[in-house]
Design a protein around this motif. Structure first.
Motif, short mmCIF file in Angstrom:
data_model
loop_
_atom_site.label_atom_id
_atom_site.label_comp_id
_atom_site.label_asym_id
_atom_site.label_seq_id
_atom_site.Cartn_x
_atom_site.Cartn_y
_atom_site.Cartn_z
N LEU A 42 0.94 -1.30 -0.03
CA LEU A 42 0.10 0.00 -0.01
C LEU A 42 0.97 1.22 0.03
N VAL A 43 1.71 1.22 0.82
CA VAL A 43 2.97 2.23 0.86
C VAL A 43 3.64 2.70 -0.41
N GLU A 44 3.91 1.48 -0.91
CA GLU A 44 4.76 1.33 -2.38
C GLU A 44 3.91 2.19 -3.67
N VAL A 45 2.71 1.65 -3.54
CA VAL A 45 1.92 2.25 -4.65
C VAL A 45 1.55 3.76 -4.67
N LEU A 46 1.50 4.15 -3.23
CA LEU A 46 1.22 5.65 -2.90
C LEU A 46 2.46 6.16 -3.30
N ILE A 47 3.65 5.99 -3.15
CA ILE A 47 4.99 6.31 -3.24
C ILE A 47 5.09 6.63 -4.92
N ARG A 48 4.91 5.49 -5.37
CA ARG A 48 5.00 5.78 -7.00
C ARG A 48 3.90 6.50 -7.72
N LEU A 49 2.86 6.57 -6.89
CA LEU A 49 1.73 7.56 -7.49
C LEU A 49 2.25 9.20 -7.51
N GLU A 50 2.73 9.28 -6.24
CA GLU A 50 3.20 10.85 -5.92
C GLU A 50 4.29 11.34 -7.19
N ARG A 51 5.02 10.24 -7.92
CA ARG A 51 5.84 10.77 -8.83
C ARG A 51 5.25 11.44 -10.04
N ILE A 52 3.89 11.12 -10.34
CA ILE A 52 3.14 11.55 -11.41
C ILE A 52 2.19 12.69 -11.05
N LEU A 53 1.91 13.10 -10.13
CA LEU A 53 1.22 14.02 -9.43
C LEU A 53 1.27 15.30 -9.80
N LYS A 54 0.34 16.28 -10.26
CA LYS A 54 0.81 17.69 -10.63
C LYS A 54 1.01 18.48 -9.27
N LYS A 55 1.61 19.64 -9.27
CA LYS A 55 1.77 20.35 -8.36
C LYS A 55 0.46 20.83 -7.70
N SER A 56 -0.52 21.05 -8.39
CA SER A 56 -1.87 21.54 -7.81
C SER A 56 -2.67 20.41 -6.98
N ASP A 57 -2.31 19.04 -7.54
CA ASP A 57 -2.78 18.21 -6.36
C ASP A 57 -1.87 17.66 -5.33
N LEU A 58 -0.70 18.03 -5.54
CA LEU A 58 0.34 17.83 -4.20
C LEU A 58 0.00 18.80 -3.20
N GLN A 59 -0.32 19.92 -3.55
CA GLN A 59 -0.69 20.92 -2.49
C GLN A 59 -1.76 20.48 -1.46
N SER A 60 -2.63 19.98 -1.91
CA SER A 60 -3.86 19.47 -1.16
C SER A 60 -3.43 18.05 -0.40
N ILE A 61 -2.82 17.22 -1.11
CA ILE A 61 -2.72 15.87 -0.39
C ILE A 61 -1.16 15.73 -0.14
N GLY A 62 -0.31 16.59 -0.29
CA GLY A 62 1.10 16.26 -0.18
C GLY A 62 1.49 15.76 1.28
N GLU A 63 0.94 16.60 2.13
CA GLU A 63 1.29 16.52 3.57
C GLU A 63 0.81 14.86 3.95
N LEU A 64 -0.24 14.39 3.53
CA LEU A 64 -0.84 12.91 3.88
C LEU A 64 0.31 11.85 3.44
N LEU A 65 1.08 12.39 2.42
CA LEU A 65 2.09 11.55 1.76
C LEU A 65 3.36 11.47 2.13
N GLN A 66 3.80 12.69 2.99
CA GLN A 66 5.01 13.14 3.69
C GLN A 66 5.63 11.91 4.19
N ALA A 67 5.00 11.23 5.22
CA ALA A 67 5.68 10.47 6.29
C ALA A 67 6.28 9.19 5.40
N TYR A 68 5.44 8.86 4.15
CA TYR A 68 6.04 7.67 3.56
C TYR A 68 7.04 7.98 2.55
N LEU A 69 7.05 9.09 2.03
CA LEU A 69 8.10 9.35 1.10
C LEU A 69 9.46 9.65 1.82
N ARG A 70 9.54 10.24 2.92
CA ARG A 70 10.61 10.30 3.53
C ARG A 70 11.39 9.22 3.89
#
Length: 571
Positions: free
Chosen positions: A171-199
Motif C-alpha cells: 500500500l505504501v509503495e503504490v502511494l510513493i509511485r503515484l506521487e511521482r506523477i502527481l501535478k503540483k496543484s494536486d500535491l498542494q492538497s494531499i502532499g502532507e498526507l504522503l510525506q511520512a511515506y515519502l521520507r
C-alpha cells in the motif's frame, strides 16, 4: 520497412580460417543451430510488425529471434549476448553472420523488437515467438519421424522477478509511485498526507512499525487512500498511467466502504489474484506444498512414445499460477490436438483430472492415463464398464460379483446379490452392502472410474513414462534460480518459456545426431558409399530392383541439394 534476410554469400570469415578451424566450426553445436533453427525461422510471419512504406529496413528477424533463443540456451544476460555476438565466431556462425566486424543489433534493438511482438499480440492475440516454437517443433517431429500419438504433461510454478511485499508495504509503495506523477496543484492538497511515506520509503516505514501497530496503520492508510482517491480519480490526465491504474486497483481490492468510511478488507476476503507488486500487475499468488509463489505457472507437454529415439516438446503454456492444472489442460486440449491430431493417449498426474476433462477427452478420443488418483481412495475397488451406448447399459463389478445396470429417471442403478454380499469378507467396508446391494451412478462416474483404471489397461512399458517429464521441467527450472525468472510480466515470461523450449528441443536433436554419428562429413561418406553400391547393383535383371535403386539415387541427390541450400537434414 520489412526486408527478409539475404542468404549468406560464399565468401565469409570462414574462408579465412585454417582447415582445422573450419572443420571444428562446421561440426560445432552453433553450426547445427544455424542449420536446424536459424534457417527454419519463417521471417515473413513477422512482416506485420513493420511498415509497408519505404523506410530504413529492419534488423533481420531470424537473427533477432535466434538471438533470444541462444540467450536462453546459454543461460546468459542480454549484455553477455551482445558481447558474444560481437566477439565469438561461434555465435556469428549460429546467426549466419558473414563478416567478423558485423554487429547486427544492440540491446535496444532486441527490446524494441520484443515490444513490437507484444503490441502485435495485444492487437491479434497471436504470440509470434510461440508461432516459431510451434512451426519448428512440427517440422522437427515430421523430419525425425517422431510419433506424437502418446504424450505427457506436467506443470511447475515460476516466480516473477519482483520483491515480496507485505500488505502494508504494498500500500505504501503504490502511494510513493503515484506521487511521482502527481501535478503540483494536486500535491498542494494531499502532499502532507504522503510525506511520512515519502521520507522513509516503503521498506524503512514498515520496519519501524510494531506488530500491534498494524491494524491501526491499515486504517490510517485507508484514510489516506480515500483522500487521494477523492482528489484525483476524475482527473483525465492520470487515467492511462501505470501508477494510477495500480492505485485504483489496490483501492478497490484492499478496501471497502462501510458506513461511508473506507475500511480495510478482512484478511479472509483477500484473494490470490490481487496485485502482488506494482512492477508486475499480472503476477498472482499461489501456495503449493512448501512453495510460495508470486508469478506464473508453466505447463509443458511432450511426446512420450517409447519407440521414439528422442522426445520433443509439443506445447508450452504460461498462465496465472492460481489456475488449477485441470483447467489449464482443458484450455490447451484443443490447441494440442490441432498441433498433433494423432494424439490418443495423454499421461498426467492426478491434478489434471476433472469431470470437464473426462467429458472433453472422451469426445476427442484421447485416453487419459493418470499416475495418481485425485481425491479420497475407495476402500472397495469397483470397475464400471459401458457395454452399450444406445440405450446406455453399464456393468459394475466388485471383487466378488458383477451386475448389469438399469436406468432410473436421472442416473443408473445396479443391484447386487445380497446373498453373495453377506458372505464377502469386505462387507464391513463396503458402502454397497450398507445400502442393501444398491449402487447408483451416472455417466460421469463411469468416466472417472475409467480414468482411474486406464493405467492398468496399457502395456507395462507405458505405465511409468509420465515421471520422465519431470526431467523436462527441471530443464526449465535450472534457468530460474530459486524458482524465479529474470523478467517480469506474463508476456516476457512467455518469451522466456518459448525460447527455452526451442533451445531444449534443439539440444535433444543435436545430441541425438552426434550420438548416432549423423554429422555432415559422416553423412557425405555414407551417401557416397550408398551411391557406389547402388551403381554396382544396376545390372540386376529385376525391373523392381532397378526402380528401387533409381529412387535411392534420386533421394541422394535431393539430400545433396538440401545440404547445399543449408537446410536442416536429420537422416
Amino acid at each position: 520497412m520489412f526486408k527478409p534476410n539475404n542468404q549468406p554469400s560464399l565468401f565469409g570469415f570462414e574462408n579465412e580460417l585454417s582447415n582445422n578451424q573450419r572443420t571444428l566450426l562446421e561440426n560445432s553445436k552453433e553450426k547445427w543451430f544455424y542449420k536446424l533453427v536459424f534457417s527454419s525461422i519463417n521471417e515473413h510471419d513477422f512482416r506485420a510488425l513493420y511498415s509497408d512504406k519505404a523506410s530504413r529496413p529492419n534488423t533481420p528477424v531470424n537473427i533477432l529471434v535466434s538471438a533470444l533463443i541462444l540467450k536462453e540456451h546459454k543461460g546468459i544476460s542480454f549484455d553477455e549476448l551482445v558481447e558474444s555476438v560481437m566477439f565469438d565466431l561461434r555465435f556469428k556462425t549460429a546467426l549466419g553472420l558473414e563478416h567478423i566486424d558485423t554487429m547486427p543489433f544492440s540491446r535496444a534493438t532486441i527490446f524494441n523488437f520484443q515490444n513490437r511482438v507484444l503490441q502485435y499480440q495485444e492487437q491479434t492475440g497471436i504470440n509470434l515467438i510461440e508461432q516459431v516454437f510451434d512451426n519448428l517443433s512440427a517440422k522437427q517431429i515430421k523430419q525425425l519421424f517422431i510419433k506424437a500419438d502418446i504424450q505427457r504433461t506436467d506443470s511447475t510454478l515460476i516466480s516473477s522477478n519482483i520483491r515480496k511485499y507485505s500488505r502494508i508495504q504494498l500500500l505504501v509503495e503504490v502511494l510513493i509511485r503515484l506521487e511521482r506523477i502527481l501535478k503540483k496543484s494536486d500535491l498542494q492538497s494531499i502532499g502532507e498526507l504522503l510525506q511520512a511515506y515519502l521520507r522513509k520509503g516503503s521498506d524503512k516505514y514498515v520496519y519501524g512499525l510494531k506488530s500491534g501497530d498494524l491494524p491501526r496503520e491499515l486504517e490510517k492508510l485507508g484514510q489516506v487512500y480515500y483522500a487521494v482517491h477523492s482528489q484525483i480519480h476524475q482527473n483525465p490526465c492520470y487515467q492511462n498511467t501505470k501508477e494510477f491504474i495500480n492505485f485504483m486497483r489496490v483501492y478497490r481490492e484492499q478496501f471497502v466502504i462501510v458506513n461511508e468510511q473506507l475500511t480495510p478488507r478482512p484478511n479472509q476476503e483477500l484473494h490470490s489474484g490481487m496485485l502482488q507488486s506494482p512492477d508486475d500487475p499480472q503476477a498472482t499468488y499461489r501456495h503449493k506444498k512448501d512453495q510460495h509463489c508470486k508469478g506464473y505457472a508453466l505447463n509443458i507437454t511432450e511426446t512420450a512414445n517409447p519407440e521414439n529415439p528422442i522426445q520433443l516438446l509439443t506445447d508450452i503454456a504460461v498462465t496465472a499460477n492460481n489456475v488449477d492444472d485441470s483447467k489449464i489442460l482443458n484450455d490447451r486440449l484443443d490447441i494440442i490436438q490441432e498441433k498433433t491430431p494423432e494424439l490418443n493417449e495423454l499421461h498426467t498426474d492426478g491434478g489434471y483430472g476433472s469431470e470437464d476433462n473426462d467429458k472433453k477427452l472422451d469426445n476427442m478420443g484421447i485416453n487419459q492415463i493418470t499416475t495418481a488418483v485425485k481425491g479420497r481412495e475407495s476402500e472397495i475397488e469397483k470397475k464400471i464398464e459401458q457395454v452399450s451406448q444406445w440405450p446406455d447399459v453399464y456393468t459394475v463389478e466388485c471383487p466378488k460379483q458383477k451386475a448389469v445396470s438399469t436406468p432410473t429417471k436421472q442416473r443408473h442403478k445396479v443391484r447386487f446379490d445380497m446373498n453373495i454380499c453377506k458372505q464377502c469378507q469386505l462387507k464391513d467396508k463396503c458402502q454397497i452392502f450398507k445400502n442393501k446391494g444398491r449402487y447408483y451412478f451416472g455417466h460421469n462416474d463411469y468416466l472417472l472410474n475409467r480414468r482411474n483404471n486406464n493405467i492398468n489397461t496399457i502395456p507395462q512399458n507405458r505405465q511409468k513414462i509420465r515421471p520422465n517429464i519431470e526431467a523436462s521441467v527441471k530443464q526449465f527450472k535450472v534457468r530460474t534460480p530459486n524458482g524465479k525468472v529474470k523478467v517480469r510480466g506474463l508476456f516476457k515470461t512467455s518469451i522466456f518459456a518459448f525460447s527455452l523450449g526451442i533451445a531444449i528441443n534443439f539440444g535433444r536433436i543435436y545430441k541425438y545426431l552426434i550420438d548416432t554419428g549423423i554429422s555432415g562429413p559422416i553423412l557425405f561418406e555414407k551417401a557416397r558409399i550408398g551411391v557406389g553400391n547402388c551403381l554396382n547393383s544396376l545390372f540386376f535383371n529385376s525391373y523392381a530392383q532397378k526402380t528401387h535403386i533409381k529412387n535411392q539415387i534420386l533421394a541422394f541427390f535431393r539430400f545433396l541439394s538440401t545440404l547445399l541450400q543449408n537446410k536442416p537434414v536429420y537422416t
